[in-house]
Design a protein around this motif. Structure first.
Motif, PDB file in Angstrom:
ATOM      1  N   ILE A  21       0.848  -1.182   0.000  1.00 40.21           N
ATOM      2  CA  ILE A  21       0.000   0.000   0.000  1.00 40.21           C
ATOM      3  C   ILE A  21       0.889   1.240   0.000  1.00 40.21           C
ATOM      4  CG2 ILE A  21      -1.668   1.327   1.375  1.00 40.21           C
ATOM      5  CD1 ILE A  21      -2.821  -1.384   2.307  1.00 40.21           C
ATOM      6  N   GLY A  22       0.546   2.197  -0.843  1.00 35.58           N
ATOM      7  CA  GLY A  22       1.332   3.417  -0.978  1.00 35.58           C
ATOM      8  C   GLY A  22       2.267   3.404  -2.170  1.00 35.58           C
ATOM      9  N   THR A  23       2.450   2.239  -2.793  1.00 35.64           N
ATOM     10  CA  THR A  23       3.321   2.147  -3.962  1.00 35.64           C
ATOM     11  C   THR A  23       2.673   2.864  -5.138  1.00 35.64           C
ATOM     12  OG1 THR A  23       4.172  -0.008  -3.246  1.00 35.64           O
ATOM     13  CG2 THR A  23       4.490   0.583  -5.560  1.00 35.64           C
ATOM     14  N   SER A  24       3.450   3.712  -5.804  1.00 36.08           N
ATOM     15  CA  SER A  24       2.992   4.410  -7.011  1.00 36.08           C
ATOM     16  C   SER A  24       3.894   4.064  -8.176  1.00 36.08           C
ATOM     17  CB  SER A  24       3.039   5.930  -6.824  1.00 36.08           C
ATOM     18  OG  SER A  24       2.039   6.366  -5.960  1.00 36.08           O
ATOM     19  N   VAL A  25       3.309   4.002  -9.348  1.00 26.29           N
ATOM     20  CA  VAL A  25       4.058   3.877 -10.594  1.00 26.29           C
ATOM     21  C   VAL A  25       3.638   5.064 -11.437  1.00 26.29           C
ATOM     22  CG1 VAL A  25       4.446   2.502 -12.665  1.00 26.29           C
ATOM     23  CG2 VAL A  25       4.200   1.369 -10.455  1.00 26.29           C
ATOM     24  N   SER A  26       4.630   5.824 -11.907  1.00 30.87           N
ATOM     25  CA  SER A  26       4.339   7.045 -12.638  1.00 30.87           C
ATOM     26  C   SER A  26       5.301   7.206 -13.791  1.00 30.87           C
ATOM     27  CB  SER A  26       4.466   8.246 -11.695  1.00 30.87           C
ATOM     28  OG  SER A  26       4.124   9.437 -12.363  1.00 30.87           O
ATOM     29  N   GLY A  27       4.767   7.683 -14.919  1.00 25.56           N
ATOM     30  CA  GLY A  27       5.645   7.947 -16.046  1.00 25.56           C
ATOM     31  C   GLY A  27       4.886   8.451 -17.251  1.00 25.56           C
ATOM     32  N   VAL A 114      -3.744   2.165  -3.028  1.00 23.64           N
ATOM     33  CA  VAL A 114      -4.161   2.935  -1.860  1.00 23.64           C
ATOM     34  C   VAL A 114      -4.740   2.103  -0.723  1.00 23.64           C
ATOM     35  CG1 VAL A 114      -4.518   5.068  -3.149  1.00 23.64           C
ATOM     36  CG2 VAL A 114      -6.422   3.457  -2.880  1.00 23.64           C
ATOM     37  N   GLY A 115      -5.025   0.843  -0.957  1.00 29.78           N
ATOM     38  CA  GLY A 115      -5.592   0.030   0.115  1.00 29.78           C
ATOM     39  C   GLY A 115      -6.142  -1.277  -0.418  1.00 29.78           C
ATOM     40  N   ASP A 116      -6.789  -2.006   0.471  1.00 28.70           N
ATOM     41  CA  ASP A 116      -7.391  -3.284   0.107  1.00 28.70           C
ATOM     42  C   ASP A 116      -8.897  -3.193   0.288  1.00 28.70           C
ATOM     43  OD1 ASP A 116      -4.978  -4.660  -0.469  1.00 28.70           O
ATOM     44  OD2 ASP A 116      -4.632  -4.950   1.670  1.00 28.70           O
ATOM     45  N   GLY A 117      -9.617  -3.800  -0.646  1.00 26.52           N
ATOM     46  CA  GLY A 117     -11.063  -3.834  -0.564  1.00 26.52           C
ATOM     47  C   GLY A 117     -11.537  -5.028   0.242  1.00 26.52           C
ATOM     48  N   PRO A 125      -9.329  -7.487  -2.935  1.00 25.96           N
ATOM     49  CA  PRO A 125      -8.818  -6.799  -4.127  1.00 25.96           C
ATOM     50  C   PRO A 125      -8.032  -5.552  -3.737  1.00 25.96           C
ATOM     51  CG  PRO A 125     -11.138  -6.323  -3.822  1.00 25.96           C
ATOM     52  CD  PRO A 125     -10.766  -7.335  -2.771  1.00 25.96           C
ATOM     53  N   LYS A 126      -7.023  -5.244  -4.527  1.00 28.17           N
ATOM     54  CA  LYS A 126      -6.275  -4.009  -4.314  1.00 28.17           C
ATOM     55  C   LYS A 126      -7.118  -2.838  -4.814  1.00 28.17           C
ATOM     56  CE  LYS A 126      -1.619  -5.900  -4.564  1.00 28.17           C
ATOM     57  NZ  LYS A 126      -0.309  -5.875  -5.248  1.00 28.17           N
ATOM     58  N   LEU A 127      -7.037  -1.724  -4.116  1.00 21.03           N
ATOM     59  CA  LEU A 127      -7.735  -0.508  -4.498  1.00 21.03           C
ATOM     60  C   LEU A 127      -6.703   0.503  -4.994  1.00 21.03           C
ATOM     61  CD1 LEU A 127     -10.192  -0.198  -1.472  1.00 21.03           C
ATOM     62  CD2 LEU A 127     -10.609  -1.252  -3.716  1.00 21.03           C
ATOM     63  N   TYR A 128      -7.044   1.217  -6.061  1.00 17.60           N
ATOM     64  CA  TYR A 128      -6.102   2.128  -6.702  1.00 17.60           C
ATOM     65  C   TYR A 128      -6.696   3.515  -6.859  1.00 17.60           C
ATOM     66  CZ  TYR A 128      -3.692  -2.150  -8.071  1.00 17.60           C
ATOM     67  OH  TYR A 128      -3.038  -3.358  -8.059  1.00 17.60           O
ATOM     68  N   SER A 129      -5.809   4.495  -6.945  1.00 14.95           N
ATOM     69  CA  SER A 129      -6.173   5.838  -7.380  1.00 14.95           C
ATOM     70  C   SER A 129      -5.252   6.157  -8.554  1.00 14.95           C
ATOM     71  CB  SER A 129      -5.998   6.865  -6.258  1.00 14.95           C
ATOM     72  OG  SER A 129      -4.633   7.037  -5.958  1.00 14.95           O
ATOM     73  N   ALA A 130      -5.669   7.109  -9.377  1.00 13.07           N
ATOM     74  CA  ALA A 130      -4.857   7.465 -10.545  1.00 13.07           C
ATOM     75  C   ALA A 130      -4.975   8.951 -10.831  1.00 13.07           C
ATOM     76  CB  ALA A 130      -5.286   6.656 -11.760  1.00 13.07           C
ATOM     77  N   VAL A 131      -3.922   9.482 -11.437  1.00 11.08           N
ATOM     78  CA  VAL A 131      -3.889  10.864 -11.908  1.00 11.08           C
ATOM     79  C   VAL A 131      -3.338  10.824 -13.322  1.00 11.08           C
ATOM     80  CG1 VAL A 131      -2.880  13.156 -11.568  1.00 11.08           C
ATOM     81  CG2 VAL A 131      -3.493  11.757  -9.583  1.00 11.08           C
ATOM     82  N   TYR A 132      -3.990  11.554 -14.222  1.00  9.04           N
ATOM     83  CA  TYR A 132      -3.538  11.617 -15.611  1.00  9.04           C
ATOM     84  C   TYR A 132      -3.360  13.067 -16.014  1.00  9.04           C
ATOM     85  CZ  TYR A 132      -3.535  11.201 -20.690  1.00  9.04           C
ATOM     86  OH  TYR A 132      -3.199  11.289 -22.024  1.00  9.04           O
ATOM     87  N   GLN A 133      -2.251  13.339 -16.698  1.00  8.52           N
ATOM     88  CA  GLN A 133      -1.992  14.666 -17.246  1.00  8.52           C
ATOM     89  C   GLN A 133      -1.807  14.517 -18.742  1.00  8.52           C
ATOM     90  OE1 GLN A 133       1.442  16.687 -15.687  1.00  8.52           O
ATOM     91  NE2 GLN A 133       1.076  18.502 -16.918  1.00  8.52           N
ATOM     92  N   ARG A 134      -2.609  15.246 -19.490  1.00 11.68           N
ATOM     93  CA  ARG A 134      -2.535  15.179 -20.946  1.00 11.68           C
ATOM     94  C   ARG A 134      -1.193  15.709 -21.441  1.00 11.68           C
ATOM     95  NH1 ARG A 134      -7.688  17.808 -23.487  1.00 11.68           N
ATOM     96  NH2 ARG A 134      -7.041  16.548 -25.244  1.00 11.68           N
ATOM     97  N   PRO A 135      -0.796  15.303 -22.654  1.00 14.21           N
ATOM     98  CA  PRO A 135       0.439  15.855 -23.231  1.00 14.21           C
ATOM     99  C   PRO A 135       0.317  17.371 -23.408  1.00 14.21           C
ATOM    100  CG  PRO A 135      -0.392  14.022 -24.562  1.00 14.21           C
ATOM    101  CD  PRO A 135      -1.433  14.337 -23.531  1.00 14.21           C
TER     102      PRO A 135
END
Length: 184
Positions: A21-27, A114-117, A125-135
């Motif tokens: 929990i707390g692991t992020s992958v970003s790129g 972000v946590g477990d359901g 199940p793993k619970l996720y959050s996401a952020v997207y930035q357009r080009p």
């Protein structure tokens, strides 16, 4: 779908992992996302739903800052498999919040565990959050109401403030120009 170069060289990228929990992958998205059929871990057998329909996933290749110090050939590319209700909904919501119609090459995606359901069939199940930035190119296009036209060599593209362009380093300028070329 695997490109001819990936098939020949065997470099599809490492999988993005979310061990805690707390692991992020970003790129930055470096390849057009593609829909593929999920496969069973270990056997590679294609997965289907009970009614026989294929279980699908969205495969997104990100250029991250992650590197495996034990692998000198690790280029930082990580393959994110968008599947399951939580991750799919998190990414979909992030895309909508960014005002986009989908994930785009040159955009930046960050997914966080972000946590477990609630456990329904064994493991929670793993619970996720996401952020997207357009080009950047799409932000400029939206502001102008159209796609910027190509600029003469050394000049800023249409819609990019010359003062800002002058402050950009060569790498940033190359990214903007590459993003512009990818939209045509």
């Amino acid at each position: 779908m695997t490109t001819a170069q990936e098939f020949l060289m065997g470099r599809g990228g490492r999988s993005a992992k979310f061990p805690a929990i707390g692991t992020s992958v970003s790129g930055q998205i470096v390849k057009e996302p593609e829909v593929t059929q999920q496969t069973e871990f270990g056997t590679g057998r294609p997965l289907t739903w009970d009614d026989g329909r294929p279980r699908l996933q969205l495969v997104v290749t990100l250029q991250t800052d992650e590197r495996d110090p034990s692998d000198p050939d690790d280029d930082g590319k990580r393959v994110l498999y968008v599947k399951g209700k939580s991750m799919t909904n998190a990414v979909r919501d992030a895309v909508r919040k960014a005002g986009a119609n989908g994930l785009e090459v040159g955009g930046t995606l960050t997914v966080t565990y972000v946590g477990d359901g609630k456990a329904e069939r064994g493991m929670p199940p793993k619970l996720y959050s996401a952020v997207y930035q357009r080009p950047i190119v799409h932000e400029v296009s939206d502001l102008l109401g159209h796609d910027p036209a190509p600029a003469p060599a050394g000049q800023p593209p249409a819609g990019v403030d010359p003062a800002i362009w002058a402050q950009m380093g060569p790498e940033q300028r190359a990214q903007v120009l590459a993003a512009l070329q990818g939209t045509r």
